[in-house]
Each structure stands twice: as structure tokens, then as C-alpha cells.
Design an enzyme around this catalytic site. Structure first.
Site, PDB file in Angstrom:
ATOM      1  CD  GLU A   1      -2.701  -1.283   0.273  1.00 34.77           C
ATOM      2  OE1 GLU A   1      -3.101  -0.088  -0.337  1.00 34.77           O
ATOM      3  OE2 GLU A   1      -3.591  -2.595   0.006  1.00 34.77           O
TER       4      GLU A   1
ATOM      5  CB  CYS B   1      -2.126   7.113   2.216  1.00 31.82           C
ATOM      6  SG  CYS B   1      -2.700   6.683   3.466  1.00 31.82           S
TER       7      CYS B   1
HETATM    8  N1  LIG Z   1      -1.167   3.482   0.530  1.00 30.84           N
HETATM    9  C1  LIG Z   1      -1.503   3.679   1.788  1.00 30.84           C
HETATM   10  O1  LIG Z   1      -2.250   2.727   2.470  1.00 30.84           O
HETATM   11  C2  LIG Z   1      -0.626   4.209   2.924  1.00 30.84           C
HETATM   12  C3  LIG Z   1      -1.227   4.600   4.196  1.00 30.84           C
HETATM   13  C4  LIG Z   1      -0.277   5.497   5.404  1.00 30.84           C
HETATM   14  C5  LIG Z   1       1.423   5.354   4.045  1.00 30.84           C
HETATM   15  N2  LIG Z   1       1.129   5.598   3.097  1.00 30.84           N
HETATM   16  C6  LIG Z   1       2.779   5.552   2.670  1.00 30.84           C
HETATM   17  O2  LIG Z   1       3.568   6.230   3.891  1.00 30.84           O
HETATM   18  C7  LIG Z   1       4.368   7.038   3.448  1.00 30.84           C
HETATM   19  C8  LIG Z   1       5.153   7.193   4.301  1.00 30.84           C
HETATM   20  O3  LIG Z   1       5.381   6.418   5.519  1.00 30.84           O
HETATM   21  P1  LIG Z   1       7.214   6.927   5.625  1.00 30.84           P
HETATM   22  O4  LIG Z   1       7.288   8.048   5.267  1.00 30.84           O
HETATM   23  O5  LIG Z   1       6.974   5.939   6.841  1.00 30.84           O
HETATM   24  O6  LIG Z   1       7.055   5.862   4.504  1.00 30.84           O
HETATM   25  P2  LIG Z   1       9.182   5.071   3.898  1.00 30.84           P
HETATM   26  O7  LIG Z   1       8.696   3.983   3.030  1.00 30.84           O
HETATM   27  O8  LIG Z   1      10.108   5.741   4.192  1.00 30.84           O
HETATM   28  O9  LIG Z   1       9.242   3.666   5.145  1.00 30.84           O
HETATM   29  C9  LIG Z   1       7.741   2.623   5.737  1.00 30.84           C
HETATM   30  C10 LIG Z   1       8.508   1.993   6.236  1.00 30.84           C
HETATM   31  O10 LIG Z   1       9.849   1.231   5.646  1.00 30.84           O
HETATM   32  C11 LIG Z   1      11.144   0.958   5.741  1.00 30.84           C
HETATM   33  N3  LIG Z   1      11.938   0.473   5.082  1.00 30.84           N
HETATM   34  C12 LIG Z   1      12.429   2.290   4.763  1.00 30.84           C
HETATM   35  N4  LIG Z   1      13.432   1.746   3.401  1.00 30.84           N
HETATM   36  C13 LIG Z   1      13.296  -0.277   3.485  1.00 30.84           C
HETATM   37  C14 LIG Z   1      13.693  -0.707   2.480  1.00 30.84           C
HETATM   38  N5  LIG Z   1      14.900  -0.695   1.491  1.00 30.84           N
HETATM   39  N6  LIG Z   1      12.936  -1.841   2.901  1.00 30.84           N
HETATM   40  C15 LIG Z   1      12.945  -2.461   3.606  1.00 30.84           C
HETATM   41  N7  LIG Z   1      12.067  -1.674   4.602  1.00 30.84           N
HETATM   42  C16 LIG Z   1      12.319   0.355   4.208  1.00 30.84           C
HETATM   43  C17 LIG Z   1      10.808   1.868   6.889  1.00 30.84           C
HETATM   44  O11 LIG Z   1      12.073   1.701   7.500  1.00 30.84           O
HETATM   45  C18 LIG Z   1       9.310   2.161   7.718  1.00 30.84           C
HETATM   46  O12 LIG Z   1       9.411   0.913   8.541  1.00 30.84           O
HETATM   47  C19 LIG Z   1       3.598   7.994   2.384  1.00 30.84           C
HETATM   48  O13 LIG Z   1       3.744   7.941   0.801  1.00 30.84           O
HETATM   49  C20 LIG Z   1       1.894   7.283   2.623  1.00 30.84           C
HETATM   50  O14 LIG Z   1       1.558   7.989   1.430  1.00 30.84           O
HETATM   51  C21 LIG Z   1       0.384   4.482   2.261  1.00 30.84           C
END
Ligand SMILES: NC(=O)c1ccc[n+]([C@@H]2O[C@H](COP(=O)([O-])OP(=O)(O)OC[C@H]3O[C@@H](n4cnc5c(N)ncnc54)[C@H](O)[C@@H]3O)[C@@H](O)[C@H]2O)c1
Length: 537
Positions: free
Chosen positions: A301, A335
């Protein structure tokens, strides 16, 4: 099970426990003085507990540490949690333990697992005030959003508990004389759950609950910005009766998530977060390690660039407050938040004038104040990113409204509305994830839909129109995963608005909807020839 309500113990004629029908957890009535007083008491109790220690949890073992520090975005000197930072050895140990825990957890059946999840929901319900207060501190979520997040976490547990019982019964197939056909669903195995910070309890809870309900073991790697809330989630699951071996916790940063994704004994990945990280995970999961005997599906997501279309006949009395709420609540860090308005040219000046007035009076302040509408963003890097986009907007477009100055302690950004940007401006194309709204004029509805369709994202979107023909036209094109008509575009409710995107906004079936659990299971069909020759004693 401790937390199972009396009704849950009734059984139907097949012996399956009958749970009362699902209902959403009601939010608090924050306008009541007594409720407000309870919230401020809860915040005082949480403040006395800070900083919260968050360990790595692998089975019944915990390993403490202080390498990861989460702070209050509104008061960055306030340390909310000190967490251990999971390393490669922790990842390997957590996956091995989950694999051990999987056997017993999947064997107990959906009804018992549902009992544990409902027990966890009860644990959260009893502590809802403190959990909301912790969100106020750890993620600067204003009270209404913090409370709604706790309610959503409870809803996910209750909803997937019921869904898994239904799923376990399998599906009806065509039966012919002499043949018995069965379709059943089995868990995938060990699921890596990787979550973001913006719904710090509800999102890790939703993915974890779905995986557990359908019989998988989970290793959870929460966002580095919100380890304390993930720790509370794992405590809730343990209190409800989920065995420690079935759910591990790895507080850490992206490298821990990446190591988890690569691990050959992980069977599936449930990820919610940004598009770049989602793409990296999809690529990594596609590589099979030597000896690996399964594909690793990724349930992702991701981000969005959510547009609201305002038709020429829209009722601006409805549209303006709904757009402002969708764009600026929680500082645009949902999001589903609106970040682009596409308005018919006949009504554009009127809309801009009214948006400017509504945005100018937004209350920017600390999350703990009940009057706050726009809190700070999550961290310094987010503030810098949003400000970069705001500078670009000012250079290339016309600023319609900007609430400034904003408080200088904490990661505040000035809520801003911009119009007249060039079509290729990054402000119109990229996810900003902050309180910046861009408005764009179009000549007709078709051009508006083409612009939405032209984006790589397709998460949420909105339409304001009075003419049923206009509504029908946009509905039929359904350019996004969640289309909201004549209402705000945030606030999806479990079981009412299954939530999730298409195109590069997500791979998955919508969360909180009837098909979501299917992603956590594998179908198995068995066909038996029942024409036996002779009888066996
Ligand atoms: N579509 C949805 O339902 C939904 C819901 C909430 C947030 N979001 C999206 O999430 C983002 C905001 O959240 P964020 O800043 O925490 O996102 P992010 O992608 O920076 O991080 C999300 C998670 O991924 C981990 N991560 C980072 N690099 C990684 C890698 N290389 N491999 C595996 N895991 C890794 C992070 O430590 C964290 O736990 C926005 O883009 C938002 O739109 C989407």
C-alpha cells in the site's frame, strides 16, 4: 480466552463460534468536557512514563537497547521512546522463531485465533486514552485523529477475526455424483510486516492482524519514528493470547526492513509506505535465494497524489470545508490526503477565493491542544521536504493562501494553497505529504478525469458535483482506488470503505474489506473420487 465476549462463545450448528456482527468502534465525543478532562489526565500519565523503552522481541526473549530514539515532533527535545535497533542477527533469529511458532499457531484454527485477536482488541479498548495520548506525543497526531487511529486498530482486529473464521470454511464448488471437491485456504507461512509512522497503531495492527488471523506468524518491523506504539501493539497481542513465538518485534530502520525482505524463510511481505521503498521491496522480493522454494508475494500500500475534482455545478458550501479538512488535517500527512484540486474554470475564481478565506483561519499548533487543526510534520527531513515544494510553488505559481508565521519550536510547516502552476510542476505530480494544496483549472470534466488518469498514482480521489450525470460519468471511469463523492476524501472506515490504491499506489486488495485476507493465504483444492470399490472395516 480472556478477552472473548460472552456472545463469542455461542456456537452455530457446525460448532463454529458465533461472534456478534462486526460494528465500528465509536470515536470519543471530544466536545464533552468530561472526555477532554480524561484526555489531559491520560497525557499526564503518559508524560510520566517517558521515555518508553522498546526492546527487540523474539519469542519470549527481549533485548533492550537505546540506539533508536523517537522524539515529539512538536517538542523535539522531548524523548518519547528509546528503542533497541534490530540488526541482521536479530532478523535471522526473529524469522527462525516465527517459523517455530507458525506450526502451533496455524494448527489451533481460526476460531481460537479470532479469540486472541478479540482479546487484543479488548486490551486496546481499555487503554484507548493512553494510546491516543502516546500518538499525540510520538507522532504529533491531534486528539481526534489519534483517537480515530486507536478505533481503527480495534476495528481491524475485530473485522479480520470474523473474516478468518469465514475464510476457514472454504468456498463452495460444483459437486457431481461420485466426486467431492473442496477449496480451502492455508496460511502462507512467515509474513514480514513493515509499517509507516502516520497511522502508528492502526496500520501495523491491520497488516499484523490480517496475517495472524489467517494463521501466519509475523515479524513486525515498524517505522523508526514510532517504535513505542508498535511495542504497545505487540503487548496487546500477547495479552490477548497470541503466543510470543507467533509475533516478533524488530524496531529498527530501513536496513532491518530490507534484511527481513531478503530473508529466504519469509513467505510474504505486507508493506505500507512510500513508492520508492515499495518498489525496492518488490524488486528484492522477486529474487529467489538458493534453496528458496516459494515466491514472496508483496502486499504493498503506497503513496498517492490525491485529486479532488470540482465540477461547475458543485455546492461550494460542501466542497470548501471538505477540501480543507482533506488537505490539512494532520498536516496533510494521511496517505489519503487531498493534494491537488482540479476545478472547472467557470467556478475556479470563486473556489479559490473561498479556499483562501478558509485556510487563512486554520489553527496551527501543538497536537495536544484540542483547538489545533494543523500540527507539526513528523520530523526535520519532512519539514525540509515540504518547504522545498512550497518554495517551488511560490516561484512557479501564485500563492493563494499561506498561514504564517508558524510556531518555531517543532517541525511546523505553513499551510499553503497555490494555483496557476505549469502542468509539469513537481508540485502537481509528486507526493508532497504535507500541508500544501495545489489548485488547477480545467475546461471540462473529461480533461479533469484525463489529468487524474495521467498520474502514476491512483489512491484516493474526490468529486464535488450536483448533476447525477456528472457523478455517473466519474464513477464509471473510477480513476482511483477510493473515490469519494460530495464528501471529504479521508477517514476510510473498516468494513465500510475498503481502502487501497491502484496503479503505483498499491498492489493489494483493499484493507478493511472482504477480500483483504485472501492475500495472506494460498488456495488448495482437493478432489476425491467417492465411488469406493468395497468397504474398509
Ligand atoms: N496506501 C496506504 O494505505 C498508505 C498508508 C499510509 C502511508 N502510506 C504512504 O507511506 C509514506 C509515509 O510513510 P513513511 O515515511 O514511513 O514511508 P517509508 O517508505 O519511508 O517507510 C515505511 C517503512 O519502510 C521501512 N523501510 C525503509 N527502507 C526500507 C527498505 N529498503 N526495505 C524495507 N523496508 C524499508 C521504514 O523503516 C518504515 O518502517 C507515504 O508515501 C504515504 O503515502 C500509504
Amino acid at each position: 480466552m480472556a478477552g472473548v465476549p460472552a456472545g463469542a462463545r455461542r456456537r452455530n450448528f457446525c460448532g463454529t463460534p458465533m461472534l456478534p456482527p462486526f460494528a465500528n468502534q465509536p470515536v470519543l465525543e471530544l466536545r464533552r468536557a468530561a472526555v477532554r478532562a480524561q484526555l489531559s489526565d491520560a497525557l499526564a500519565r503518559i508524560d510520566r512514563q517517558l521515555p518508553i523503552s522498546v526492546p527487540v522481541r523474539i519469542g519470549s526473549e527481549t533485548r533492550g537497547g537505546e540506539e533508536l530514539v523517537s522524539t515529539d515532533p512538536g517538542e523535539p527535545e522531548r524523548v518519547v521512546a528509546r528503542a533497541a535497533r534490530a540488526d541482521a542477527d536479530d532478523v535471522a533469529a526473529a524469522v527462525a522463531e516465527a517459523r517455530r511458532g507458525l506450526r502451533a499457531w496455524r494448527a489451533i484454527g481460526a476460531a481460537e485465533r479470532a479469540g486472541a485477536l478479540i482479546g487484543a482488541a479488548a486490551w486496546l479498548r481499555e487503554r484507548r486514552l493512553e494510546l491516543a495520548a502516546l500518538q499525540v506525543r510520538e507522532c504529533a497526531k491531534p486528539w481526534p485523529e489519534a483517537d480515530a487511529d486507536v478505533c481503527e486498530a480495534i476495528d481491524f482486529l475485530e473485522y479480520y477475526a470474523r473474516g478468518a473464521i469465514e475464510l476457514e470454511a472454504g468456498r463452495e464448488l460444483l459437486q457431481l455424483p461420485g466426486e467431492r471437491n473442496e477449496l480451502r485456504y492455508v496460511p502462507r507461512g512467515v509474513v514480514a510486516v513493515i509499517s509507516p509512522w502516520n497511522f502508528p497503531l492502526a496500520i501495523p495492527c491491520g497488516m499484523t492482524a490480517a496475517a495472524l488471523a489467517s494463521g501466519n506468524a509475523v515479524v513486525l518491523k515498524p517505522a523508526e519514528q514510532s517504535p513505542a506504539l508498535a511495542h504497545r501493539l505487540v503487548q496487546a497481542l500477547a495479552a490477548g493470547g497470541v503466543p510470543p513465538a507467533a509475533v516478533g518485534l524488530l524496531p529498527g530502520e530501513g536496513d532491518a526492513g530490507a534484511a527481513l525482505v531478503r530473508h529466504p524463510d519469509v513467505n510474504a511481505i505486507a508493506f505500507t509506505g512510500s513508492l520508492p521503498v515499495g518498489l525496492e521491496i518488490v524488486r528484492a522480493a522477486a529474487r529467489t535465494a538458493p534453496g528458496q522454494r516459494h515466491f514472496k508475494p508483496v502486499i504493498a500500500e503506497l503513496g498517492g497524489k490525491n485529486c479532488v475534482i470540482v465540477a461547475a455545478d458543485a455546492d461550494l458550501d460542501d466542497a470548501v470545508p471538505a477540501i480543507v479538512a482533506s488537505a490539512f488535517t494532520y498536516a496533510g500527512q494521511k496517505c489519503s490526503a487531498a493534494s491537488r484540486v482540479i476545478v472547472h474554470e467557470a467556478i475556479a475564481d470563486q473556489l479559490l477565493h473561498r479556499l483562501a478565506g478558509a485556510v487563512a483561519v486554520l489553527v496551527v499548533g501543538q497536537a495536544e491542544q484540542l483547538s489545533t487543526e494543523v500540527p507539526p510534520v513528523i520530523e526535520r527531513a519532512a519539514q525540509e521536504r515540504v518547504n522545498r515544494y512550497a518554495e517551488l510553488a511560490a516561484a512557479d505559481g501564485r500563492i493563494i493562501a499561506r498561514v504564517a508565521p508558524v510556531p518555531d519550536r517543532g517541525w511546523f510547516c505553513a499551510p499553503t494553497v497555490v494555483s496557476e502552476l505549469p502542468a509539469d510542476s513537481p508540485v502537481l505530480q509528486e507526493e508532497v505529504f504535507g500541508p500544501l494544496l495545489a489548485v488547477q483549472r480545467v475546461r471540462d470534466l473529461e480533461q479533469a478525469c484525463d489529468l487524474v488518469d495521467g498520474l502514476p498514482f491512483a489512491l484516493t480521489g474526490g468529486l464535488f458535483a450536483r448533476d447525477p450525470g456528472t457523478v455517473r460519468y466519474v464513477r464509471e471511469r473510477t480513476p482511483v482506488g477510493n473515490l469519494y463523492v460530495n464528501r471529504a476524501i479521508t477517514g476510510a472506515m473498516v468494513a465500510r470503505q475498503p481502502f487501497g490504491g491502484n496503479r503505483l499506489s498499491g498492489t493489494g486488495t483493499q484493507a478493511g474489506g472482504p477480500d483483504y485476507l485472501l492475500q495472506f493465504v494460498e488456495p488448495r483444492a482437493v478432489s476425491e473420487n467417492t465411488m469406493r470399490h468395497g468397504l474398509e472395516a
